[in-house]
Design an enzyme around this catalytic site. Sequence first.
Site, PDB file in Angstrom:
ATOM      1  N   CYS A  27      -4.065   0.700  -2.757  1.00  0.00           N
ATOM      2  CA  CYS A  27      -4.005  -0.546  -1.984  1.00  0.00           C
ATOM      3  C   CYS A  27      -2.928  -1.487  -2.537  1.00  0.00           C
ATOM      4  O   CYS A  27      -2.605  -1.453  -3.735  1.00  0.00           O
ATOM      5  CB  CYS A  27      -5.335  -1.280  -2.062  1.00  0.00           C
TER       6      CYS A  27
ATOM      7  N   GLU B 262      -3.090  -4.696  -3.108  1.00  0.00           N
ATOM      8  CA  GLU B 262      -3.567  -5.662  -4.108  1.00  0.00           C
ATOM      9  C   GLU B 262      -3.570  -5.043  -5.502  1.00  0.00           C
ATOM     10  O   GLU B 262      -3.134  -5.650  -6.480  1.00  0.00           O
ATOM     11  CB  GLU B 262      -5.002  -6.125  -3.794  1.00  0.00           C
TER      12      GLU B 262
ATOM     13  N   ASN C   3       0.843  -1.206   0.000  1.00  0.00           N
ATOM     14  CA  ASN C   3       0.000   0.000   0.000  1.00  0.00           C
ATOM     15  C   ASN C   3       0.870   1.245   0.000  1.00  0.00           C
ATOM     16  O   ASN C   3       1.925   1.300   0.635  1.00  0.00           O
ATOM     17  CB  ASN C   3      -0.998  -0.010   1.167  1.00  0.00           C
TER      18      ASN C   3
ATOM     19  N   GLU D  26       0.297   5.205   0.642  1.00  0.00           N
ATOM     20  CA  GLU D  26      -0.674   6.195   1.107  1.00  0.00           C
ATOM     21  C   GLU D  26      -0.341   7.587   0.593  1.00  0.00           C
ATOM     22  O   GLU D  26       0.706   7.809  -0.026  1.00  0.00           O
ATOM     23  CB  GLU D  26      -0.740   6.155   2.640  1.00  0.00           C
TER      24      GLU D  26
ATOM     25  N   CYS E 240     -10.314  -5.047   0.281  1.00  0.00           N
ATOM     26  CA  CYS E 240     -11.439  -4.106   0.317  1.00  0.00           C
ATOM     27  C   CYS E 240     -12.317  -4.333  -0.916  1.00  0.00           C
ATOM     28  O   CYS E 240     -11.937  -5.049  -1.852  1.00  0.00           O
ATOM     29  CB  CYS E 240     -10.925  -2.667   0.367  1.00  0.00           C
TER      30      CYS E 240
HETATM   31  N1  THU Z   1      -5.404  -1.333   2.303  1.00  0.00           N
HETATM   32  C1  THU Z   1      -4.855  -2.169   1.374  1.00  0.00           C
HETATM   33  O1  THU Z   1      -3.690  -2.018   0.984  1.00  0.00           O
HETATM   34  N2  THU Z   1      -5.636  -3.178   0.888  1.00  0.00           N
HETATM   35  C2  THU Z   1      -6.926  -3.409   1.247  1.00  0.00           C
HETATM   36  O2  THU Z   1      -7.583  -4.278   0.686  1.00  0.00           O
HETATM   37  C3  THU Z   1      -7.522  -2.638   2.339  1.00  0.00           C
HETATM   38  C4  THU Z   1      -6.766  -1.431   2.773  1.00  0.00           C
HETATM   39  C5  THU Z   1      -4.569  -0.245   2.838  1.00  0.00           C
HETATM   40  C6  THU Z   1      -4.975   1.127   2.386  1.00  0.00           C
HETATM   41  C7  THU Z   1      -4.453   1.985   3.505  1.00  0.00           C
HETATM   42  O3  THU Z   1      -3.116   2.326   3.226  1.00  0.00           O
HETATM   43  C8  THU Z   1      -4.476   1.090   4.726  1.00  0.00           C
HETATM   44  O4  THU Z   1      -4.658  -0.225   4.247  1.00  0.00           O
HETATM   45  C9  THU Z   1      -5.572   1.432   5.713  1.00  0.00           C
HETATM   46  O5  THU Z   1      -6.803   1.459   5.105  1.00  0.00           O
END
Ligand code: THU
Length: 140
Positions: A55, A57, A44, A46, A94
């Site tokens: 994300c 994935e 991930n 941000e 997600c």
């Molecule tokens: N996140 C992911 O990388 N994958 C997901 O399927 C759910 C959320 C990350 C996004 C963000 O950086 C952190 O998790 C908190 O939401």
Amino acid sequence: MKINYDELIGNASIALKNSYSPYSKSKVGAAVLTKSGNVYLGCNVENSSFSVTSCAERNAISSAVLLEGPQMEISAIAISSVDRNNKKASITPCGSCRQAIIEFGKDAEVVFSDDEGKLIILPISELIPHAYTAKTFLGK
Ligand code: THU
């Protein structure tokens, strides 16, 4: 092809080490195994403008498409995460990532661990039932 799920989630755990997550402090890693047998990683990334965050994935999927081309198909995808204390956390993809996974693998297997660290392997169709597809405008 026999899939080594432990190895795949191990790769996801390696990927999360490079996570850029100064805001949530939740590190996420993903490993995509394609039908060609290659593995692509993502973490991930941000952003201070939160909605710009990407994300793990979807970053792994983008990398797989870049390196294999648009015909890339997902055989399995593993997700691994640690919390702000570097403690293993159980997460599932997600909703947006579920939609991205099914786009490249109608029968992709999704691998994650539960709260006890046990491996869970589920078909993407169970995680996104009645998924939206292009059939309304492509007719297939
Ligand atoms: N996140 C992911 O990388 N994958 C997901 O399927 C759910 C959320 C990350 C996004 C963000 O950086 C952190 O998790 C908190 O939401």
